[in-house]
Design a protein around this motif. Structure first.
Motif, mmCIF file in Angstrom:
data_model
loop_
_atom_site.group_PDB
_atom_site.id
_atom_site.type_symbol
_atom_site.label_atom_id
_atom_site.label_comp_id
_atom_site.label_asym_id
_atom_site.label_seq_id
_atom_site.Cartn_x
_atom_site.Cartn_y
_atom_site.Cartn_z
ATOM 1 N N ALA A 97 -41.698 -15.758 18.496
ATOM 2 C CA ALA A 97 -41.397 -15.992 17.084
ATOM 3 C C ALA A 97 -42.137 -17.214 16.564
ATOM 4 O O ALA A 97 -42.661 -17.214 15.439
ATOM 5 C CB ALA A 97 -39.886 -16.154 16.894
ATOM 6 N N LEU A 98 -42.211 -18.248 17.389
ATOM 7 C CA LEU A 98 -42.915 -19.470 16.990
ATOM 8 C C LEU A 98 -44.390 -19.187 16.741
ATOM 9 O O LEU A 98 -44.950 -19.616 15.727
ATOM 10 C CB LEU A 98 -42.750 -20.539 18.076
ATOM 11 C CG LEU A 98 -43.559 -21.827 17.890
ATOM 12 C CD1 LEU A 98 -43.167 -22.539 16.600
ATOM 13 C CD2 LEU A 98 -43.384 -22.749 19.089
ATOM 14 N N ILE A 99 -45.030 -18.455 17.660
ATOM 15 C CA ILE A 99 -46.449 -18.150 17.484
ATOM 16 C C ILE A 99 -46.668 -17.307 16.235
ATOM 17 O O ILE A 99 -47.649 -17.495 15.497
ATOM 18 C CB ILE A 99 -47.013 -17.448 18.736
ATOM 19 C CG1 ILE A 99 -47.069 -18.449 19.898
ATOM 20 C CG2 ILE A 99 -48.405 -16.894 18.472
ATOM 21 C CD1 ILE A 99 -47.584 -17.863 21.190
ATOM 22 N N LEU A 100 -45.764 -16.375 15.951
ATOM 23 C CA LEU A 100 -45.898 -15.552 14.747
ATOM 24 C C LEU A 100 -45.808 -16.409 13.483
ATOM 25 O O LEU A 100 -46.583 -16.212 12.532
ATOM 26 C CB LEU A 100 -44.823 -14.464 14.732
ATOM 27 C CG LEU A 100 -44.999 -13.334 15.753
ATOM 28 C CD1 LEU A 100 -43.794 -12.398 15.710
ATOM 29 C CD2 LEU A 100 -46.284 -12.557 15.470
ATOM 30 N N VAL A 101 -44.886 -17.358 13.464
ATOM 31 C CA VAL A 101 -44.761 -18.227 12.290
ATOM 32 C C VAL A 101 -45.986 -19.130 12.165
ATOM 33 O O VAL A 101 -46.527 -19.321 11.067
ATOM 34 C CB VAL A 101 -43.471 -19.069 12.357
ATOM 35 C CG1 VAL A 101 -43.416 -20.053 11.193
ATOM 36 C CG2 VAL A 101 -42.248 -18.161 12.324
ATOM 37 N N LEU A 102 -46.441 -19.683 13.282
ATOM 38 C CA LEU A 102 -47.649 -20.512 13.251
ATOM 39 C C LEU A 102 -48.855 -19.701 12.776
ATOM 40 O O LEU A 102 -49.713 -20.218 12.054
ATOM 41 C CB LEU A 102 -47.929 -21.104 14.630
ATOM 42 C CG LEU A 102 -46.940 -22.155 15.149
ATOM 43 C CD1 LEU A 102 -47.312 -22.584 16.565
ATOM 44 C CD2 LEU A 102 -46.874 -23.368 14.222
ATOM 45 N N ALA A 103 -48.904 -18.435 13.188
ATOM 46 C CA ALA A 103 -49.998 -17.573 12.742
ATOM 47 C C ALA A 103 -49.925 -17.334 11.242
ATOM 48 O O ALA A 103 -50.960 -17.334 10.552
ATOM 49 C CB ALA A 103 -49.955 -16.244 13.491
ATOM 50 N N LEU A 104 -48.721 -17.123 10.709
ATOM 51 C CA LEU A 104 -48.568 -16.945 9.271
ATOM 52 C C LEU A 104 -49.031 -18.193 8.525
ATOM 53 O O LEU A 104 -49.753 -18.101 7.516
ATOM 54 C CB LEU A 104 -47.112 -16.634 8.934
ATOM 55 C CG LEU A 104 -46.766 -16.546 7.438
ATOM 56 C CD1 LEU A 104 -47.564 -15.436 6.761
ATOM 57 C CD2 LEU A 104 -45.272 -16.323 7.249
#
Length: 404
Positions: free
Chosen positions: A11-18
């Motif tokens: 989830a953290l990587i997805l938010v950082l990607a966004l």
């Protein structure tokens, strides 16, 4: 990684990607709206290409400001401030009625957008090392490339039924959603005990120290040149696809998305290869392919068939997706204790080269296909020459590279 649970880590990587996707969203989504914006603002040919170059410049300057801040204040506070600035600029841009104000607000928007990029790299550097850092960086890059795939088509659909202002209102909505996710999911990864307070002179020395490290400056410059080729495509895409080949707004969005999909394919290949291949070997093998793709693009730049042109463009962009994360992770691995500052330098150099490449491509917009081809081939060639020249030196054979 640290003890962060796997689900939370994803989830953290997805938010950082966004958050890291703000720049491609803010560039690619408004490309189909160029004609409408030019008509509304009374802009001359090349004005909007220059506003794109200024956006890249703002991304570079913004990272120089935010990078040291996150080493001093932690990661979350500056990140949240950057997202707020991005949202404020996005909601103000639709209110302008002249090119100067539009370009100025685009610069401010870029300052805010830069926060997600610099903080994302720093957070991954806090949590990962070695090949795991490269793999995490690749996942981040692959995920954020959904922005370049989706945003041109989204911009095309919006501007086919709504005025150009709707594009920036959509950016504002995405920014608000990202702000909520940041508050809910992104942790503070730099504890107070590791934060540093640096005077302006100390900061200058830290920048100078980083730039004096061969093991930092070599992969940094290679990564920046690799990315410059992508920015050349972004800058020339509207003039090439809609101007030269006559694509409609919707067709432009689809064609741009197909090319951007190459970033995901290249990144996925790289992610798999990193399981059993050292980072420097992947650069050794991938950079010649990158040069070959650029040379093929230059060779067919006089074609009247879009399919002939798209093939080498797609291959070159796939090389960007496969190679850029590797070079970035090598550079970031040398910045322990100064990940924020190192990330800032990386971003500043990257987008300074993007500004230069974008400006040169925009200046040659009367021959856009040729400008695109040179904008891809020249950075690819320089990246390869620099990498292999560096690898031949005693420093280039240092264990810092060989171990990864």
């Amino acid at each position: 990684m640290t003890n962060t649970p796997p689900v939370r880590a994803r989830a953290l990587i997805l938010v950082l990607a966004l958050l890291a996707a703000f720049p491609p969203l803010a560039t690619d989504m408004y490309l189909p709206a160029f004609s409408g914006i030019e008509a509304h603002l009374g802009a001359a040919p090349g004005d909007l290409e220059f506003s794109l170059a200024v956006f890249f410049l703002g991304l570079g300057i913004g990272q120089l400001i935010i990078g040291p801040s996150i080493d001093r204040l932690g990661r979350r506070g500056p990140l949240i401030a950057g997202v707020v600035i991005y949202c404020a600029a996005s909601i103000l841009i639709p209110t302008v009625d002249d090119v100067a104000a539009f370009t100025a607000l685009r610069f401010v928007q870029a300052i805010g957008a830069s926060a997600g990029m610099v903080v994302g790299r720093a957070v991954l550097s806090d949590l990962y090392s070695g090949r795991e850092a490269a793999r995490a960086m690749t996942v981040l890059v692959m995920t954020m490339t959904l922005g370049p795939i989706v945003s041109p088509l989204a911009g095309s659909l919006l501007t086919s039924v709504l005025p150009w202002q709707s594009v920036f209102l959509a950016m504002f909505a995405v920014g608000l959603a990202a702000l909520a996710l940041t508050l809910a999911i992104v942790p503070e990864t730099l504890p107070p005990s590791r934060r540093v307070t640096i005077s302006p002179i100390g900061l200058a020395r830290r920048y100078a120290g980083l730039l004096a490290r061969f093991e930092f400056i070599l992969p940094l410059t290679v990564a920046s040149l690799i990315q410059a080729a992508m920015f050349a495509f972004i800058t020339a895409s509207s003039s090439v696809l809609m101007g030269v080949f006559g694509l409609s707004r919707i067709a432009f969005g689809v064609a741009f998305g197909i090319v951007a999909l190459a970033l995901v394919v290249g990144g996925q290949i790289n992610h798999r290869l990193l399981r059993h291949t050292a980072i420097h070997h992947l650069l050794d093998r991938g950079l010649p392919l990158f040069v070959l793709a650029g040379a093929l693009l230059l060779a067919v730049s006089g074609t009247s068939h879009l399919a002939v042109l798209i093939v080498p463009v797609w291959l070159a962009v796939a090389c960007v997706g496969a190679l850029s994360a590797n070079a970035m992770s090598l550079a970031m691995a040398t910045t322990r204790g100064a990940a924020g500052t190192g990330s800032a330098v990386l971003g500043a150099v990257q987008f300074s080269l993007a500004f230069l490449c974008s400006t040169l491509v925009g200046a040659a917009i009367d021959t856009p296909v040729r400008a695109l081809a040179l904008g891809v081939f020249v950075p690819a060639l320089l990246a390869a020459l620099l990498w292999f020249a560096g690898r031949l030196t005693s420093a280039g054979r240092a264990s810092a590279f060989e171990a990864r």
